[in-house]
Every structure is written in C-alpha cells, then in structure tokens.
Write a protein that holds these residues in place. Structure first.
Motif, PDB file in Angstrom:
ATOM      1  N   GLY A 160       0.814  -1.214   0.000  1.00 17.32           N
ATOM      2  CA  GLY A 160       0.000   0.000   0.000  1.00 17.32           C
ATOM      3  C   GLY A 160       0.842   1.255   0.000  1.00 17.32           C
ATOM      4  O   GLY A 160       0.656   2.135   0.830  1.00 17.32           O
ATOM      5  N   TRP A 161       1.782   1.362  -0.894  1.00 16.36           N
ATOM      6  CA  TRP A 161       2.620   2.564  -0.978  1.00 16.36           C
ATOM      7  C   TRP A 161       2.909   2.847  -2.443  1.00 16.36           C
ATOM      8  O   TRP A 161       2.685   2.019  -3.318  1.00 16.36           O
ATOM      9  CB  TRP A 161       3.933   2.370  -0.215  1.00 16.36           C
ATOM     10  N   SER A 162       3.421   4.029  -2.704  1.00 13.87           N
ATOM     11  CA  SER A 162       3.817   4.382  -4.063  1.00 13.87           C
ATOM     12  C   SER A 162       5.220   4.979  -4.005  1.00 13.87           C
ATOM     13  O   SER A 162       5.635   5.517  -2.977  1.00 13.87           O
ATOM     14  CB  SER A 162       2.848   5.407  -4.669  1.00 13.87           C
ATOM     15  N   LEU A 163       5.929   4.869  -5.117  1.00 10.69           N
ATOM     16  CA  LEU A 163       7.291   5.399  -5.211  1.00 10.69           C
ATOM     17  C   LEU A 163       7.415   6.213  -6.482  1.00 10.69           C
ATOM     18  O   LEU A 163       7.029   5.758  -7.565  1.00 10.69           O
ATOM     19  CB  LEU A 163       8.309   4.248  -5.242  1.00 10.69           C
ATOM     20  N   VAL A 164       7.912   7.410  -6.349  1.00  7.53           N
ATOM     21  CA  VAL A 164       8.197   8.255  -7.515  1.00  7.53           C
ATOM     22  C   VAL A 164       9.664   8.644  -7.445  1.00  7.53           C
ATOM     23  O   VAL A 164      10.145   9.065  -6.397  1.00  7.53           O
ATOM     24  CB  VAL A 164       7.341   9.540  -7.499  1.00  7.53           C
ATOM     25  N   GLN A 165      10.348   8.493  -8.547  1.00  8.54           N
ATOM     26  CA  GLN A 165      11.722   9.007  -8.634  1.00  8.54           C
ATOM     27  C   GLN A 165      11.668  10.347  -9.338  1.00  8.54           C
ATOM     28  O   GLN A 165      11.054  10.470 -10.392  1.00  8.54           O
ATOM     29  CB  GLN A 165      12.613   8.037  -9.409  1.00  8.54           C
ATOM     30  N   ALA A 166      12.280  11.345  -8.735  1.00  9.69           N
ATOM     31  CA  ALA A 166      12.309  12.684  -9.318  1.00  9.69           C
ATOM     32  C   ALA A 166      13.750  13.150  -9.341  1.00  9.69           C
ATOM     33  O   ALA A 166      14.441  13.085  -8.325  1.00  9.69           O
ATOM     34  CB  ALA A 166      11.455  13.636  -8.483  1.00  9.69           C
ATOM     35  N   ALA A 167      14.202  13.587 -10.526  1.00  5.40           N
ATOM     36  CA  ALA A 167      15.605  13.970 -10.651  1.00  5.40           C
ATOM     37  C   ALA A 167      15.723  15.280 -11.419  1.00  5.40           C
ATOM     38  O   ALA A 167      15.050  15.473 -12.428  1.00  5.40           O
ATOM     39  CB  ALA A 167      16.379  12.873 -11.367  1.00  5.40           C
ATOM     40  N   GLY A 168      16.579  16.155 -10.930  1.00  2.58           N
ATOM     41  CA  GLY A 168      16.798  17.429 -11.615  1.00  2.58           C
ATOM     42  C   GLY A 168      18.096  17.397 -12.403  1.00  2.58           C
ATOM     43  O   GLY A 168      18.999  16.639 -12.073  1.00  2.58           O
ATOM     44  N   PHE A 169      18.170  18.173 -13.461  1.00  7.17           N
ATOM     45  CA  PHE A 169      19.431  18.290 -14.185  1.00  7.17           C
ATOM     46  C   PHE A 169      20.346  19.243 -13.420  1.00  7.17           C
ATOM     47  O   PHE A 169      19.877  20.212 -12.822  1.00  7.17           O
ATOM     48  CB  PHE A 169      19.191  18.772 -15.624  1.00  7.17           C
ATOM     49  N   PRO A 170      21.663  18.976 -13.419  1.00  7.01           N
ATOM     50  CA  PRO A 170      22.591  19.732 -12.555  1.00  7.01           C
ATOM     51  C   PRO A 170      22.465  21.249 -12.704  1.00  7.01           C
ATOM     52  O   PRO A 170      22.454  21.960 -11.711  1.00  7.01           O
ATOM     53  CB  PRO A 170      23.966  19.234 -13.001  1.00  7.01           C
ATOM     54  N   THR A 171      22.336  21.739 -13.919  1.00  7.80           N
ATOM     55  CA  THR A 171      22.279  23.194 -14.115  1.00  7.80           C
ATOM     56  C   THR A 171      20.963  23.789 -13.626  1.00  7.80           C
ATOM     57  O   THR A 171      20.858  24.986 -13.399  1.00  7.80           O
ATOM     58  CB  THR A 171      22.460  23.559 -15.602  1.00  7.80           C
ATOM     59  N   GLU A 172      19.972  22.931 -13.451  1.00  9.91           N
ATOM     60  CA  GLU A 172      18.640  23.398 -13.019  1.00  9.91           C
ATOM     61  C   GLU A 172      18.329  22.959 -11.594  1.00  9.91           C
ATOM     62  O   GLU A 172      17.179  22.990 -11.170  1.00  9.91           O
ATOM     63  CB  GLU A 172      17.563  22.823 -13.956  1.00  9.91           C
ATOM     64  N   ALA A 173      19.348  22.503 -10.877  1.00 13.01           N
ATOM     65  CA  ALA A 173      19.112  21.883  -9.575  1.00 13.01           C
ATOM     66  C   ALA A 173      18.302  22.774  -8.641  1.00 13.01           C
ATOM     67  O   ALA A 173      17.368  22.313  -7.985  1.00 13.01           O
ATOM     68  CB  ALA A 173      20.442  21.498  -8.927  1.00 13.01           C
ATOM     69  N   ALA A 174      18.651  24.028  -8.538  1.00  7.74           N
ATOM     70  CA  ALA A 174      17.965  24.909  -7.581  1.00  7.74           C
ATOM     71  C   ALA A 174      16.482  25.025  -7.911  1.00  7.74           C
ATOM     72  O   ALA A 174      15.624  24.905  -7.030  1.00  7.74           O
ATOM     73  CB  ALA A 174      18.642  26.274  -7.584  1.00  7.74           C
ATOM     74  N   GLU A 175      16.196  25.252  -9.193  1.00  5.38           N
ATOM     75  CA  GLU A 175      14.788  25.404  -9.610  1.00  5.38           C
ATOM     76  C   GLU A 175      14.022  24.113  -9.357  1.00  5.38           C
ATOM     77  O   GLU A 175      12.896  24.116  -8.854  1.00  5.38           O
ATOM     78  CB  GLU A 175      14.741  25.767 -11.097  1.00  5.38           C
ATOM     79  N   PHE A 176      14.681  23.005  -9.695  1.00  3.46           N
ATOM     80  CA  PHE A 176      14.029  21.708  -9.521  1.00  3.46           C
ATOM     81  C   PHE A 176      13.715  21.462  -8.046  1.00  3.46           C
ATOM     82  O   PHE A 176      12.611  21.071  -7.678  1.00  3.46           O
ATOM     83  CB  PHE A 176      14.930  20.611 -10.083  1.00  3.46           C
TER      84      PHE A 176
END
Lengths: 992, 197
Positions: free
Chosen positions: B33-49
């Motif tokens: 009963g759980w969910s998993l999402v992987q979320a990854a930012g690109f290095p140059t956009e890390a702060a915004e992400f």
C-alpha cells in the motif's frame, strides 16, 4: 580413566578435572578433560606417535602446541563431516570426538609404507621430475595414478557436508589481532578510550604466551585481572577461536570464527564456522612469535619437541611429556622450559650451543638441580618410534660425542616473529641481526605492531608496546587515548634472549636432519637444490616443496633460507623471504562460501508471471540468473515434443509468451533523442511520437553490443528495450556515457525492467485476441500500424501496446506494471480463449526467431560486426554514432570474415547441432574450419532442421553444400548454405 | 481495478520458524500500500528543480545522500546528488503534479511503485541478521533512525532504510524479491522469526 597414566600431573594446568571427556582415537576410546586439546589428551594418554611423515613415512610425534604443528595432523569426524589434516594442537577436546591418525597403513604404529625410507636416496627433492619420465612419452600417465594414491596425508570425503557455514560483516574502530600480553594491553588501552574494539585470538582462551605460565605465578594472575577488566568494557568484543587469516586493502581483515566446540546443530541454523569480513579504522598486530627447531640428524623423532611446547603441555595442560629431558638451545628463552620441567620432577640436562651463559640463569639452573653444559649440541638422536637417547657433543666438533639416555628432547633454535599477516599487503619483512629474525618491514597507515611480532621478547616491554600501539590506534580512529601504564608482572628468568644463531648443527651422524617436518624436506634437499641451481628462496621453495604444506613453513622457512644463504655465501637479508599470502592457516572453502550454496550460489531472478507458469504446467529453465518458462505441458510431455506444437500455434493461431526479462530503460530529457541518435547506428532523432524502431548499438571497437526496440512516448521520453542477457550491461553503458562521455547532455536514464511485466501476443490471430481483450480500444491497423505504440488504461491500470515481432508473425508486446502482470495475462487468455490462445515458452520463442532469421544473443556475442550480421545497411551514413570509426577498420572489412548465413540440413535422418564446425564439401575435416552453427531448431514450416551460423565469406556461398562436424559425438552432417530468412522474407505477415 | 499481486504472495503464506533457542526474535514481512516516484533534476537546473519539489512535498529536502525526511505522509530520500525518491500512499497524485510542475528541461519524473518489493525486518536481532549479508555498518550509534543506505545484498542492489530503533525496511528489486526473502529467512533461522501476513 586417568589412573595409571603417568603423563598427567596430579595437579595444575588450566584443564577442568571435574569434566571428564571421552573420545576415540583410531577406534579406541580414551579420555581427557575439558580444556584439553586433542594433542594434550593424546600426550596425557601416552600416545607418542601422531602420524607418519609425508614422504618417508617416518614415525612422528607432536613438535609444537599451537598452529605451527607440522606432524600432529589427524582426520576428524566421520561421514560427511570427515575432515583430514587438522592439527590436533588446535582442536578442542569435546565429548565424542572421533579422530584418526594419518598416512600409515595398515596402522601408524606398523606402517608398511615405511619401506619408502629404504628408497629414500631416490626420493630427494624433485625426484618425480627426474624419475618416472620413461621409457616412453606416455609413461608418466601410467605412473601418475600410483603416485597420486601414495601422495597426500589424509583423505577427504565425497559425502555432502551436513553442517552450516555462514559469513558476516563486522566494523570496528580498532581491531587487535592476538590476545597475548601485547594484544591485551592494546585492547584495554583502546577500549578505555571508548573506541569500538574487536580483539581476535586464534586460541580457545585469551592470554597467548601467558597461558603457558604456571597457574600460580604472577603472570597468570595478571592475565586473569586483564581478562576481567576487558569483560567489563561493553565496547570491547573478544572473539576467541577466531583466526585473522588475511589482510586486505582498506584495513579489511578476514577472520574465521570456529564454533565446533559448541556442537552446533545445522538444522537449528547454528553455524559451525563463520567467515567475517571486518573493516577497521585502525589495526594493531600483536601476533607474537613462533619458536623454530634446531636442525640436526634425526631431529624428527617422536619425543623431540619445541621447548615452548613442552612448557605449554606442562603448565597449561598438566602433561609431563617424559621423565628425563634434554633441553638444547641457542638462546635464553628455553631455560624457562627447563626450570618448569625440573620443578615438576623431571631430570633435566641443558645443552646450550652458546659458549657463554648468563650468571643469573646459571644460578637458577643450579637451584633446580639442572645439569648445564655450555658449548654443547645434540649431534644425533637414537630411537625410532620414540626418543631413547641423545648424543651430546661439543659445538664445532662433529665427531662421536656422548650418548645420554632420555625420553624427551626440547629444542629451541630461536623465535620467528609472526609476520605473515603484516606482510599480506606486500610490505616485505626485514631481518634484524640482534634477534636473528625477520620483523615487519613497515606498516600501512592506520596499522600498528606490538610485542613479539616486532622482536620485543620481554613481557614488560611487550605490555608497554601494546599499550602504546593501542593508544595510537584509538587516536587514529578518532578516540583520544593515552597509554596508561599497566603494571606488568615481574617473572623470574623472563625476558632474556641473547640468541647466538646456529642454523644447522655440524654433525658426523648420517641420519636425516629435517628442516620442514610436514613436507619431509632435509638439509640434504636444500643442498641438492643449491647444487642444481635452484638457489633463490622462491626456487628453493618450489623445487623442494619446503614451506608448501598446510603449516606454510611456520617452523621451517627461516631455518631454510638461513641454510641456503650459508650455502650461497650471502647474508640472510640478501637471501630474503618468499611472499606471504592469505590464508595464514587453512580455511575450509565451505566457510568462505557460507550460505551461497545450492541454488543460492547466486541470486535467482523471477518474472512477475512466475507463479502463474508454475501453476499452469510450465517446465522452467535457467537463463542466466532468470528462471523462464521453457515449454508448457499442454503442448507436450517434454521440450522436444512441446516446442514444435507451440511454434505451430504461433504460426497459425495466436500464442502468448512471457518476455518480462527483456531489459527496459526509461530515457528522458530534452537531449534524449540526440543521445539515442549517438548510441544507435540508425537514426532516432526524428522518430515520431508513438512509433517504435529496431536499433542496434555498437561498442567503441565497432563490434555489436546489443539490439533492441526503442519507442518514442513524447518529445522528450523514450522507452528502450534491450536483450535479456545484455540488459545490465547496456544500463551500465548508458549511465557511463551520460556521466563520463557526455555529461553536458540533459538526459536521465533509469531501469524499468522490474517495473513492468511484458507479454508477447503473436500469431495471425493476435489482433483479434487483443481486440477481444481490450474491446474499448481500437487496435486496428490504422490506429496501431506495424511499429506503432498505444497507451491506455484497462480496468484502472496502465497498459502499453507496441506492435513489433520477434517471431516474424503479426505480434504485439503488451506492458503493464508488474503487480498487475498475472491479472492482465489471465485476462488476455480468458478473452482470447475462443481463438484458442495458449501460452508458449522460451524454446518455441527462440526457435520461431531462427526461422525468421532474427539474430539474438548467440549471434550477438561481441565478436560480430554489423556487416557480419547482414545489418550493414542499417547504419546511418551521415550521423556520428559510437563505433562508427572502428567499424570500418580493415580487420572488420576482410572478405573472409565469418558472416551470418542460414543452414538447412540435407540428411533427413540426422540433426544439426549448435556449435558444429563448418567445412565446405571438399575440405579436409580438421582444425577450426570455416565457421560454426550458432542457433538450431526443427522448422515446422519447412519440416527439416535449420540453423543460423557464421561462415567465412557468408552468403557468397549461398547454395553451396557444406559439412557440419560435431567432433564430440563424432558426427558429420551434410547441409546447404541458404538465406537466413527461412520464412516470409518479405515480411508480409508483419504488415498484416 | 485489475488485481495487484506481490512478488512475495506465496512466501508470505509460510509460517515463521523457531530459532536455535526455541524463540522467535524477529518479525519479517512486506510493506504494502505505498507508491514510489523518482524525481531527478538536471545539474544546471538543480535549484529550480529542488524548489519545485520542496514546494510540492511541503518540506525542505534532505541535504545529503543517505538522509530521509518525512512530511505530510510521505518520506523523501536523496538517493543521488540530484535524484530523489518519494515514498507516499498507494493512491497519490504526486507524480502527475510533479510532471506538471517540472518541465522536461528542468528534470524528470518516473513512477517506480512496482519495481521494488519493500521488506521489513524488526527486532533486537535485526542488525545481527542484516550484517550477515550487507557490508554496511549498522551499529545503532552510527546508522541512525531515518537514515538509509544504498548498498547490496546477495549480489543485488538494495536500499535499506532504518525506520525505528529496531526496524529496517529493505527495498529489493522486485524480480529478486523472492531470492532476497529466501536469503533473509535463512539468515534469521538461528534467532527465529515470525512472518507477519
């Protein structure tokens, strides 16, 4: 019962006389006490003979009391638990122990093989390289089985081992190896700083050399106090019966923890031995030193033992190994054995090889009534199965001397620091003249030494060493510590060494003078090796086998290299030592394997549909780490019958196969298309959304890495598939490229192999089946053309359809998240039942693609190029891609390269076999031929055996007759080279 | 809704085993009963992400790899310099909302709820059993509650999350789940274990 045995002293020792234990030796029941080793119990029972020597079958007795024991190797246990060559000195006595002496037939007492001794002039070093060489070239293989039968000491068993072995990981701030005085001081000092300390000791008790002190003296009291203190430190773990057997990079040490004394029950999960990989911030080596024997004729007779061993048996086990003892020594340390033996009622004579003897020692000797003879050596020993007399004579004069009756001879040639572990990292030990021994040549960062291993042979100095090392180690590990003084016991006569080395006693006696007792290597063998040119210590070792036994030369290496140095007239440092490698002492392979046994020797990988296959008549087969459905019982009772029927179903109806094992990779990002364009030989930058494309990728060397299908799901998202076998490699490859080759590309990749279940629905009726399964979706040719993709939701879960074919029929791959896999599979089977849909397995899957001429793992073996596989036209001409340059190198363009062909069998009563070597019709059938068969199947369409293969010159030979040779079975079959696309070459079925 | 089936469906039907001393020191089971999402930012956009992600999960993000933060019913783990795993309830619209908030030029979002099997091991002997197969320092003073390790077990990559004083959750690859379960129950045999259904 012990009554009547005169060898056990009435009191003393660290044995528990309240616990009598019985064991069997060669079938006879005898007794010992808890706290005995098998060795001490044997000695206590007057068993002088512990075995017969390796080559000469000479009667042998115990030489030592510890791991260095070369003679007392016995076979323990029965049935699946039988273990040969176990040192009796390291075996705790437990109730019911079964032990057998080795290498004597019919018995050790009366050994017919001792006739070897008569042949001994023929059995010198390297004899098997010189004899048994003729009369013909093949003669060696005639003699070999007899030599093999005669060789070796104990025998193992072929029965499965019922015991359980485990492995585990451990971490510590400070590891202390050895719990003698130096090690105890180190562990206490480090422990008091709050560091996490692990103290390992190979013996059954902490104490090291202190365990051989008389139990009523101050050293024993000191030991007791330190043990109590250690127990009170919760951050210190002391592991006894645990040997540190290897030192590896990164302060990693391998330990073997033995628990036989607990009689572990494997059915309850209790392990008998555990291999521990311990990573420590700092290590203190307090591994001590090992005494070495003196070398003189017949020094191997039962009753001749190391002086420190006699002392151990006496003080620790309360066993007097004789009544009249001669102690021969070149240093002061043996005097302690002499004093203790005399104090226990033995008549003792000391033969000191040195001319000068310390006054204090003289005085103590006199007090004990010991006869002391300076400048005297043992020139010979008389007695076969037991020492009867020793011939004493002046050093430097090798003639007759005077025969002295005795039943115990204690010898000390000095002490060799135990530098094995400290040398595993490659820092060679260095020689010190003052102690006539080698010490560690240095320590890596975070590693320290203390005590006898550094050549510190006095008790007080060892304890100081240990405290200092413990403090340094703890500080290195981040716990400030100071070496608090640990009052050391003042023991009379202790701490003196004054060694005057004599590596070999000059004697006119003719008997063998042994250097390596376990492998039966004598001074004469060393001289012979020298004479024949095997002069370096590495050659000496391998030519004579000195130091190659299970004791790894613990008592022989230094004597040997010193003797060789003398023969070569070089210094000992110039002669050098051989390389020390793990393990320090033998480790059972089962312990290293731990629980990676049976099918767990590696992990097993299962498809999300696995349970359905098992419940529905599938026979499973391993494919790499995966278990896959091989064929189903509905189609036949075995693979040969079933796969034909399954293939038939796919060619004429519709079947469903589990293809969840294919690698699946998510490729996302604004640069995803560009990335794919660089790694595939064909173009992907302009692939339309909702379309799939077959792609091939090359290695940098221009050879094919893998093939697969990639589908574009959006402008910036792609779904890549790979072959099952290469999934992991391709995943690593794309990650590497994005991190190291093109870090500027904005692409993320992630494995989806486990996220999605995948099924192939294949056959002329496949579309109809899917229409029945998904009635609310349009799966017609317009909406879902060849190489098209469709995503929708079915009964609340995502489904993705991609129309592509491995079998060559109209086919679709169906994807859904893994937990829903079985439910969706069952739904499709149920919906498609009116069409006769059934599951088909790996065998049929593989065979269908052969008929179609699709290459797979057997052809994509990293040795074939794009052109070899007939795929050269796929490659884009303008765009750059990995492997483009080297693809065109001359080697890969050579006209005689082996390239892909189809092969059809011409003999209806014979079959083709994978791996067959191919020849043209008139070739001589020998050598590597012109190619080989990669994949074979019986074709239901063509009603004959067909194959894919690689053949020199490839399809230039289309139509020609060839021979398929299978030398392992002595078969040769006539066949013909044809196009690899056996069926539907225009692909009309795909576009249906 | 099409039925969901765990990779450990059959394994969880087993009963536990007594240990060498006749007791059961551990509990083993699966978290469902759980969910998993992987979320990854690109290095140059890390702060915004990270700003977008932080705003959507309603909490600051863990600073370093190995740390987990729990908020609003979800746990956020930094599994790489710019990669995050968000564990939430089975029905969660976070993946869609993240896809809308994070442009493809800024980062990537990927549901991975089925790719892992989440096994828990609980009891005083948990560390002892994990040490048998995982080369990681689980000392209670070193690996603290809320931390996780990216490591290996039985030649497969696993994530181990310490969720309570004596409780660890192992995220094993789904295709290796059965093999890992067999390994764990074997390693737990000497101390005994209960299977929580």
């Amino acid at each position: 019962m012990m009554k009547g045995s005169s060898y056990r002293l009435p009191q003393g020792g660290r044995i528990d006389r309240s616990r009598l234990l019985s064991f069997t030796l060669d079938g006879t029941r005898i007794n010992g006490f808890a706290g005995d080793t098998l060795a001490s119990a044997m000695l206590a029972n007057g068993v002088a003979l512990v075995g017969r020597s390796f080559k000469y079958h000479r009667p042998r007795g115990l030489m030592a009391a510890g791991i260095e024991e070369p003679n007392g190797l016995l076979t323990l246990g029965e049935g699946g638990r039988q273990e040969p060559n176990i040192p009796a000195t390291m075996t705790d006595l437990v109730e019911g122990l079964v032990a057998r002496r080795q290498n004597g037939w019919p018995s050790v007492e009366f050994d017919l093989m001792a006739v070897n001794s008569l042949a001994s002039p023929l059995l010198t070093a390297g004899f098997y390289y010189k004899t048994f060489m003729g009369p013909t070239r093949g003669s060696w293989m005639f003699y070999e089985p007899y030599i093999r039968k005669a060789a070796g000491l104990g025998e193992g068993t072929y029965e499965p081992d019922p015991d359980r072995y485990e492995t585990r990981n451990e971490f510590a701030d400070v590891l202390v190896v050895g719990a003698g005085p130096a090690g105890l001081a180190a562990a206490l000092t480090a422990g008091r700083s709050g560091a996490r300390v692990v103290l390992v000791e190979q013996d059954s008790d902490l104490g090291g050399s202190l365990l051989s002190e008389p139990i009523e003296n101050v050293a024993a009291t000191w030991l007791h106090q330190r043990k109590t203190e250690l127990q009170d430190l919760p951050n210190v773990r002391a592991l006894t019966r645990t040997t540190a057997f290897g030192l590896y990079d990164g302060n990693t040490v391998a330990l073997i923890e033995r628990r036989d004394h607990l009689s572990p029950d494997p059915k309850k999960g209790e392990a008998r031995q555990i291999v521990v990989t311990l990573r420590a911030r700092a290590i203190v080596f307090a591994t001590g030193a090992i005494e070495r024997p003196l070398v003189f004729p017949n020094n191997d007779r039962p009753g001749v033992m190391l002086a420190s061993a006699a002392r151990s048996y006496l003080n620790r086990f309360a066993v007097a190994p004789g009544k009249r003892a001669i102690v021969a020594t070149n240093n002061d340390s043996a005097y302690r054995a002499a004093f203790d033996l005399a104090a226990n009622g033995l008549a003792v004579t000391i033969a000191d090889l040195r001319g000068e003897i310390d006054e204090k020692l003289r005085a103590i000797a006199a007090r004990h009534g010991i006869e002391l003879r300076a400048g005297t050596a043992i020139l010979d020993i008389e007695g076969g199965k037991a020492v009867k007399a020793a011939r004493l004579g002046p050093v430097g004069r090798s003639d007759a001397g005077e025969l002295r009756p005795c039943d115990l001879v204690c010898i000390s040639g000095g002490w060799s620091p135990t530098v094995h572990l400290t040398s595993h990292g490659g820092i060679k030990p260095v020689y010190r003249e003052d102690i006539a021994g080698f010490v560690p040549g240095g320590f890596a960062r975070g590693q320290y030494g203390a005590g006898a291993v550094l050549g510190t042979l006095g008790l007080e100095a060892s304890i100081l060493d240990g405290a200092e090392a413990g403090a340094q180690a703890a500080s290195h590990a981040g716990h400030a510590a100071t070496a608090v003084s640990l009052l050391s016991p003042a023991v009379e006569g202790e701490g003196r060494y004054a060694i005057a080395p004599q590596w070999q006693v000059q004697s006119a006696a003719h008997g063998k003078a042994f250097v390596d007792f376990q492998n039966d290597v004598t001074v004469k063998d060393i001289a012979q090796a020298h004479q024949e040119g095997y002069q370096s210590v590495e050659h000496l070792k391998r030519y004579t086998t000195l130091g190659m036994g299970t004791d790894q030369g613990k008592t022989s290496n230094i004597n040997a290299l010193a003797i060789m140095a003398g023969l070569r007239d070089v210094t000992i440092p110039e002669a050098g030592t051989t390389t020390f490698r793990p393990p320090y002492s033998p480790v059972a392979l089962g312990a290293i394997a731990g629980r990676s046994v049976g099918h767990h020797f590696r992990p097993v990988r299962l498809s999300p549909l696995h349970d359905w296959h098992l419940a529905n008549g599938a026979a499973m087969t391993p494919a790499g780490p995966w278990m896959r459905a091989w064929y189903y019982s509905w189609a036949g009772k075995d693979a040969a019958e079933a796969y034909v029927k399954e293939m038939d179903l796919v060619r004429h109806g519709v079947g469903i196969a589990d293809v969840s094992t294919l690698g699946k990779i998510d490729v996302q990002g604004p640069d995803a298309a560009e990335f794919l364009n660089r790694i595939y030989v064909n173009g992907f930058a302009k692939l339309p959304v909702g379309k799939a494309r077959y792609g091939v990728m090359l290695n940098d060397d221009g050879l094919v890495l893998d093939d697969g299908t990639t589908t574009r799901l959006s402008e910036t998202r792609f779904f890549m598939t790979t072959t099952t076998a290469q999934a992991g490699e391709v995943m690593s490859w794309v990650e590497f490229l994005l991190q190291a080759a093109w870090p500027e590309l904005k692409v993320h990749v992630a494995s989806l192999t486990d996220e999605w279940a995948a099924m192939a629905v294949s056959g002329p009726k496949a579309r109809q089946a899917l229409a029945l399964a998904f009635p609310r979706e349009d799966v017609g040719d317009n909406k879902l053309p060849y190489m098209g993709a469709l995503e929708f939701t079915h009964d609340g879960v995502p489904v993705r359809l991609i129309r592509l074919s491995f079998s060559g029929e109209l086919a679709y791959e169906v994807y859904t998240p893994a937990d829903h896999g079985i439910a969706l599979w069952e739904h499709i089977l149920k919906a498609g039942a009116p069409l006769g849909i059934k599951p088909y397995g790996l065998e049929a899957l593989a065979s269908l693609r052969i008929e179609k001429g699709h290459v797979a793992g057997l052809e994509l073996d990293h040795r074939t190029s794009l052109d070899d596989l007939g795929l050269g036209k796929m490659a884009g001409k303008e765009k750059p891609y990995i492997g483009k340059e080297l693809r065109h190198r001359p080697l890969l363009q050579a006209p005689e390269r082996w390239s892909l062909v189809g092969i059809e069998c011409l003999e209806s009563d014979k079959r083709l076999r994978g791996g067959s070597i191919l020849f043209l019709k008139d070739d001589k059938i020998e050598g590597h031929g012109r190619g080989y068969i990669t994949s074979v199947t019986w074709s239901t369409e063509l009603n004959k055996y067909i194959a894919l293969g690689l053949f020199s010159g490839g399809l230039r030979h289309e139509g020609e007759e060839i021979v398929c040779a299978y030398p392992i079975k002595g078969e040769q079959v006539r066949a013909r080279i044809v196009s690899p696309h056996f069926i539907d070459p225009k692909g009309e079925r795909l576009y249906a | 809704m099409l039925e969901r089936r765990s990779a450990l469906e059959n394994d969880l039907q087993q009963s536990g085993r007594d240990g060498a001393k006749g007791d059961r020191a551990l509990k083993l089971g699966e978290v469902r009963g759980w969910s998993l999402v992987q979320a990854a930012g690109f290095p140059t956009e890390a702060a915004e992400f990270e700003a977008a992600l932080s705003s959507l999960v309603g909490t600051g993000l863990p600073a370093k790899v190995g740390d987990g933060v729990t908020a609003q019913g979800r746990t956020i783990m930094r599994v790489g310099p710019e990669h995050f795993w968000i564990l939430g309830p089975e029905k969660d619209d976070l993946a869609e909302r993240l896809s809308q908030a994070v442009a493809p030029t800024v980062g990537s979002i990927l549901p991975l709820s089925h790719s892992r099997t989440r096994i828990f091991i609980e009891g005083a002997a948990a560390r002892e059993v994990l040490a048998k197969g995982i080369p990681f320092d689980f000392d209670a003073g070193v690996f603290k509650i809320g931390q996780f390790a990216l490591t290996g077990l039985h030649h497969t990559p696993v994530l181990v999350h310490r969720t309570a004083a004596d409780r660890y959750e192992i995220y094993a690859m789904r295709t290796f789940a059965h093999s890992i379960w067999e390994w764990l129950t074997d390693a737990a045999l000497p101390v005994g274990y209960e299977v929580v259904k």
